[in-house]
Design a protein around this motif. Structure first.
Motif, PDB file in Angstrom:
ATOM      1  N   PHE A 102     -21.580  27.341   7.991  1.00 39.13           N
ATOM      2  CA  PHE A 102     -22.309  26.739   9.101  1.00 39.13           C
ATOM      3  C   PHE A 102     -23.313  27.732   9.689  1.00 39.13           C
ATOM      4  O   PHE A 102     -24.482  27.397   9.899  1.00 39.13           O
ATOM      5  CB  PHE A 102     -21.329  26.272  10.179  1.00 39.13           C
ATOM      6  N   GLN A 103     -22.872  28.958   9.926  1.00 44.40           N
ATOM      7  CA  GLN A 103     -23.759  29.967  10.499  1.00 44.40           C
ATOM      8  C   GLN A 103     -24.929  30.275   9.564  1.00 44.40           C
ATOM      9  O   GLN A 103     -26.052  30.475  10.026  1.00 44.40           O
ATOM     10  CB  GLN A 103     -22.992  31.253  10.821  1.00 44.40           C
ATOM     11  N   ASP A 104     -24.665  30.307   8.253  1.00 47.38           N
ATOM     12  CA  ASP A 104     -25.749  30.535   7.294  1.00 47.38           C
ATOM     13  C   ASP A 104     -26.805  29.441   7.399  1.00 47.38           C
ATOM     14  O   ASP A 104     -28.004  29.718   7.405  1.00 47.38           O
ATOM     15  CB  ASP A 104     -25.209  30.593   5.863  1.00 47.38           C
ATOM     16  N   ALA A 105     -26.357  28.189   7.491  1.00 51.03           N
ATOM     17  CA  ALA A 105     -27.294  27.066   7.598  1.00 51.03           C
ATOM     18  C   ALA A 105     -28.085  27.138   8.901  1.00 51.03           C
ATOM     19  O   ALA A 105     -29.303  26.936   8.919  1.00 51.03           O
ATOM     20  CB  ALA A 105     -26.549  25.735   7.487  1.00 51.03           C
ATOM     21  N   VAL A 106     -27.412  27.444  10.016  1.00 48.97           N
ATOM     22  CA  VAL A 106     -28.091  27.557  11.309  1.00 48.97           C
ATOM     23  C   VAL A 106     -29.085  28.710  11.290  1.00 48.97           C
ATOM     24  O   VAL A 106     -30.225  28.569  11.752  1.00 48.97           O
ATOM     25  CB  VAL A 106     -27.070  27.731  12.465  1.00 48.97           C
ATOM     26  N   THR A 107     -28.689  29.846  10.726  1.00 52.03           N
ATOM     27  CA  THR A 107     -29.562  31.016  10.656  1.00 52.03           C
ATOM     28  C   THR A 107     -30.818  30.697   9.855  1.00 52.03           C
ATOM     29  O   THR A 107     -31.931  31.071  10.250  1.00 52.03           O
ATOM     30  CB  THR A 107     -28.816  32.220  10.030  1.00 52.03           C
ATOM     31  N   MET A 123     -17.074  20.051  14.771  1.00 55.53           N
ATOM     32  CA  MET A 123     -17.272  20.342  13.360  1.00 55.53           C
ATOM     33  C   MET A 123     -16.041  21.047  12.787  1.00 55.53           C
ATOM     34  O   MET A 123     -15.546  20.676  11.726  1.00 55.53           O
ATOM     35  CB  MET A 123     -18.534  21.199  13.202  1.00 55.53           C
ATOM     36  N   ILE A 124     -15.490  22.034  13.485  1.00 54.98           N
ATOM     37  CA  ILE A 124     -14.308  22.756  13.013  1.00 54.98           C
ATOM     38  C   ILE A 124     -13.108  21.807  12.907  1.00 54.98           C
ATOM     39  O   ILE A 124     -12.378  21.823  11.913  1.00 54.98           O
ATOM     40  CB  ILE A 124     -13.969  23.947  13.941  1.00 54.98           C
ATOM     41  N   LYS A 125     -12.901  20.946  13.900  1.00 57.71           N
ATOM     42  CA  LYS A 125     -11.785  19.987  13.854  1.00 57.71           C
ATOM     43  C   LYS A 125     -11.922  19.035  12.677  1.00 57.71           C
ATOM     44  O   LYS A 125     -10.943  18.696  12.015  1.00 57.71           O
ATOM     45  CB  LYS A 125     -11.698  19.204  15.166  1.00 57.71           C
ATOM     46  N   PHE A 126     -13.149  18.593  12.418  1.00 58.12           N
ATOM     47  CA  PHE A 126     -13.384  17.692  11.291  1.00 58.12           C
ATOM     48  C   PHE A 126     -12.995  18.379   9.985  1.00 58.12           C
ATOM     49  O   PHE A 126     -12.299  17.808   9.148  1.00 58.12           O
ATOM     50  CB  PHE A 126     -14.852  17.259  11.235  1.00 58.12           C
ATOM     51  N   VAL A 182     -15.716  28.168   6.501  1.00 58.39           N
ATOM     52  CA  VAL A 182     -16.441  27.061   7.120  1.00 58.39           C
ATOM     53  C   VAL A 182     -17.464  27.598   8.123  1.00 58.39           C
ATOM     54  O   VAL A 182     -18.644  27.218   8.104  1.00 58.39           O
ATOM     55  CB  VAL A 182     -15.464  26.086   7.812  1.00 58.39           C
ATOM     56  N   ILE A 183     -17.006  28.504   8.981  1.00 53.07           N
ATOM     57  CA  ILE A 183     -17.898  29.065  10.002  1.00 53.07           C
ATOM     58  C   ILE A 183     -19.044  29.821   9.344  1.00 53.07           C
ATOM     59  O   ILE A 183     -20.202  29.693   9.762  1.00 53.07           O
ATOM     60  CB  ILE A 183     -17.101  29.970  10.971  1.00 53.07           C
TER      61      ILE A 183
END
Length: 150
Positions: free
Chosen positions: A77-82, A55-58, A73-74
């Motif tokens: 992503f972390q907000d969505a996962v949380t 995901m980070i490379k993309f 970005v992180i």
């Protein structure tokens, strides 16, 4: 202040404004991409390090998202996962709402589907649970899943 310094400062400020404008313009795409990545990563119950790295490379290689810092970005992503971990139903609703904002942009929608498939397959296994989520994401984006052999 000399006129050349004034012009130099003006150019710098214009560049900063352009960067900020690009961030605002692509914020919906960032949120959609990270929501899709979170949904597909959580499809098998956990987020692998390979999925995170893919995901980070993309994001780093995508022009539309390259204006964002890796930390932005992180965080997205972390907000969505949380949200997904805290309450699966509400987290999914928010994730699909973010994806839905891209529905009218067919190029962005196709790119998002390709990205989530790449993230899902990054651990070497694109399992049936991930395919179900990928099909649902494609439909949410108004893209035919069969276009991606889903």
């Amino acid at each position: 202040m000399s006129f050349s310094n004034f012009l130099s400062n003006l150019k710098t400020k214009a560049g900063e404004l352009k960067t900020e404008a690009l961030k605002f313009k692509n914020k919906d795409f960032l949120n959609a991409a990270m929501s899709g990545a979170a949904l597909i990563s959580m499809a098998d119950g956990s987020v692998s390090s390979e999925e995170k790295q893919k995901m980070i490379k993309f994001i780093e290689s995508n022009d539309a998202l390259s204006v964002f810092t890796t930390s932005d970005v992180i965080k997205s992503f972390q907000d969505a996962v949380t949200q997904l971990e805290f309450d699966k139903d509400i987290g999914e609703a928010k994730a699909y709402q973010a994806l839905g904002k891209m529905k009218n942009n067919k190029d962005a929608s196709r790119l998002l589907v390709r990205m989530i498939i790449a993230v899902a397959a990054s651990d070497g296994n694109f399992d049936e649970n991930e395919k179900v989520v990928a099909r649902k994401i494609a439909r949410e984006l108004g893209v035919e899943p069969s276009e991606f052999e889903l």
